[in-house]
Design a protein around this motif. Structure first.
Motif, PDB file in Angstrom:
ATOM      1  N   ILE A  69      -2.872   1.118   2.902  1.00  0.00           N
ATOM      2  CA  ILE A  69      -1.911   1.919   3.651  1.00  0.00           C
ATOM      3  C   ILE A  69      -0.889   1.016   4.333  1.00  0.00           C
ATOM      4  CG2 ILE A  69      -1.655   3.389   5.703  1.00  0.00           C
ATOM      5  CD1 ILE A  69      -4.360   4.635   4.984  1.00  0.00           C
ATOM      6  N   ALA A  70       0.388   1.313   4.086  1.00  0.00           N
ATOM      7  CA  ALA A  70       1.476   0.682   4.831  1.00  0.00           C
ATOM      8  C   ALA A  70       1.904   1.689   5.895  1.00  0.00           C
ATOM      9  CB  ALA A  70       2.638   0.349   3.899  1.00  0.00           C
ATOM     10  N   LEU A  71       1.438   1.480   7.117  1.00  0.00           N
ATOM     11  CA  LEU A  71       1.573   2.479   8.164  1.00  0.00           C
ATOM     12  C   LEU A  71       2.834   2.285   8.996  1.00  0.00           C
ATOM     13  CD1 LEU A  71       0.148   4.910   9.504  1.00  0.00           C
ATOM     14  CD2 LEU A  71      -0.870   3.279  11.128  1.00  0.00           C
ATOM     15  N   THR A  72       3.596   3.351   9.143  1.00  0.00           N
ATOM     16  CA  THR A  72       4.740   3.391  10.051  1.00  0.00           C
ATOM     17  C   THR A  72       4.389   4.316  11.209  1.00  0.00           C
ATOM     18  OG1 THR A  72       6.329   3.042   8.251  1.00  0.00           O
ATOM     19  CG2 THR A  72       7.172   4.001  10.307  1.00  0.00           C
ATOM     20  N   ILE A  73       4.508   3.793  12.430  1.00  0.00           N
ATOM     21  CA  ILE A  73       4.140   4.533  13.636  1.00  0.00           C
ATOM     22  C   ILE A  73       5.415   4.928  14.373  1.00  0.00           C
ATOM     23  CG2 ILE A  73       2.840   4.455  15.803  1.00  0.00           C
ATOM     24  CD1 ILE A  73       1.262   2.063  14.553  1.00  0.00           C
ATOM     25  N   GLU A  74       5.527   6.200  14.709  1.00  0.00           N
ATOM     26  CA  GLU A  74       6.702   6.675  15.424  1.00  0.00           C
ATOM     27  C   GLU A  74       6.285   7.412  16.692  1.00  0.00           C
ATOM     28  OE1 GLU A  74       9.861   8.503  13.345  1.00  0.00           O
ATOM     29  OE2 GLU A  74       9.521   7.404  11.474  1.00  0.00           O
ATOM     30  N   ALA A  75       7.097   7.298  17.731  1.00  0.00           N
ATOM     31  CA  ALA A  75       6.827   7.971  18.998  1.00  0.00           C
ATOM     32  C   ALA A  75       6.994   9.471  18.842  1.00  0.00           C
ATOM     33  CB  ALA A  75       7.759   7.443  20.085  1.00  0.00           C
ATOM     34  N   GLY A 113       0.816  -1.207   0.000  1.00  0.00           N
ATOM     35  CA  GLY A 113       0.000   0.000   0.000  1.00  0.00           C
ATOM     36  C   GLY A 113       0.849   1.256   0.000  1.00  0.00           C
ATOM     37  N   ASP A 114       0.180   2.405   0.129  1.00  0.00           N
ATOM     38  CA  ASP A 114       0.877   3.682   0.193  1.00  0.00           C
ATOM     39  C   ASP A 114       1.628   3.775   1.512  1.00  0.00           C
ATOM     40  OD1 ASP A 114      -0.144   4.587  -2.256  1.00  0.00           O
ATOM     41  OD2 ASP A 114      -1.970   5.335  -1.305  1.00  0.00           O
ATOM     42  N   SER A 115       2.884   4.140   1.459  1.00  0.00           N
ATOM     43  CA  SER A 115       3.674   4.316   2.678  1.00  0.00           C
ATOM     44  C   SER A 115       3.209   5.586   3.381  1.00  0.00           C
ATOM     45  CB  SER A 115       5.166   4.413   2.349  1.00  0.00           C
ATOM     46  OG  SER A 115       5.633   3.200   1.806  1.00  0.00           O
TER      47      SER A 115
END
Length: 342
Positions: A70-76, A38-40
């Motif tokens: 969606i290709a989800l990247t989660i950051e603090a 998916g979309d980054s």
């Protein structure tokens, strides 16, 4: 329990179906790599991961975001104000931030808006150990409470005191940062603190082995929106379909995490060394669930807001001095993706 309904436009369903079709027909949608990933998309949280964030990790683990393309990247993150500013600088596609921080930064010219508020009842509360003898607001007279100057919980504290029949002179406020507040309460330098009940409270109770009592702002009739999704205005204008998919996926993830709280918390395992224990995360997530609606939005999908709640939030924060004036809702919020506030 009331039946959940959604105020999202019909095109949300179409987008979700298209994303699902792409996952099944990989070649037609641009190749296996693109369709499966998916979309980054990047999302910065308001803080280090805690129980409130379980829905995001659950949504990734269960393929909910992938289903929506969606290709989800989660950051603090390190505070909502910084998150809003980072999204304003387009360092992240989306942010998860406290609505008061969003409103204050928009007033200062940061080019962002809310695209959906999920925590619609404020978790703000005075938190004390239950064995201190503080059981109701009037017991705060003559006590010392740790605060953090400039944050929304502190700025609205005078409104809370007024609502419960106290004045600022009745309570001594000691200014400390977030970590300092917790430590001061733990060792007894202060009688309590103000902050988010679903965050600090369970951690303090776990670390101290003592019960915590919450004097919630909402119990005094004081409410304003808390955390939700923030996007840059150029993203909203230039790629509304992406925003729509992100909001729809997040709504679905929050619904799924409510139904499977243990699995949602399990999805957070090993994601960040700053996280509390799994037991605390579960308590935090369970305390988050009641915050997902107001009386006006009870029974609707997470993220769906009501214009009256938006006006209440804006007016309360203007009264507290966080905003110079109570501006129109659409300055701060685009209701195209969830409904409400239009």
């Amino acid at each position: 329990m009331p039946t959940r309904t959604s105020a999202r436009p019909a095109r949300s369903t179409a987008a979700a179906l298209l994303a699902g079709a792409c996952a099944l027909a990989l070649t037609a949608c641009g190749g296996q790599g693109e369709a499966s990933e998916g979309d980054s998309v990047t999302l910065q949280l308001n803080w280090y991961p805690y129980g409130e964030h379980a829905a995001f990790y659950h949504g990734v683990a269960e393929g909910i975001y992938e289903k929506h393309g969606i290709a989800l990247t989660i950051e603090a993150g390190q505070g909502s104000a910084r998150v809003v500013q980072a999204v304003g600088q387009q360092d992240f596609d989306f942010g998860w931030a406290d609505t008061p921080a969003l409103l204050a930064n928009v007033d200062q010219g940061v080019d962002v808006r809310s695209v959906g508020v999920f925590l619609q009842s404020t978790p703000s509360a005075v938190q004390v150990f239950s064995d201190t003898g503080i059981a109701e607001p009037d017991d705060l007279r003559g006590r010392t409470i740790a605060v953090s100057a400039g944050d929304a919980v502190t700025l609205t504290f005078p409104l809370y005191l007024d609502a419960v029949g106290l004045t600022e002179a009745d309570v001594t406020q000691q200014n400390l940062d977030s970590a300092g507040k917790n430590a001061a309460m733990m060792v007894g330098r202060v009688d309590g603190l103000i902050g988010f009940a679903h965050d600090q409270g369970p951690k303090i109770a776990d670390e101290s082995g003592r019960d915590v009592t919450y004097l919630r702002y909402t119990d005094a009739g004081l409410n304003f929106f808390s955390n939700g999704l923030v996007a840059h205005n150029s993203t909203i204008a230039d790629d509304p379909e992406l925003v729509e998919r992100m909001v729809a996926a997040t709504t679905e993830a929050f619904l799924a995490a409510q139904d499977e709280p243990d699995a949602a918390v399990a999805a957070m395992a090993g994601k960040n060394p700053q996280m509390p224990s799994a037991d605390v995360l579960l308590q935090q997530w369970r305390q988050t669930i009641p915050l997902l609606a107001t009386d006006r939005t009870e029974g609707q999908d997470p993220g769906v807001t009501d214009e009256a709640d938006w006006r209440e939030t804006i007016e309360v924060l203007a009264e507290a001095g966080l905003l110079a004036e109570a501006r129109e809702t659409d300055v701060y919020f685009d209701g195209s993706f969830t409904g409400g506030g239009e």
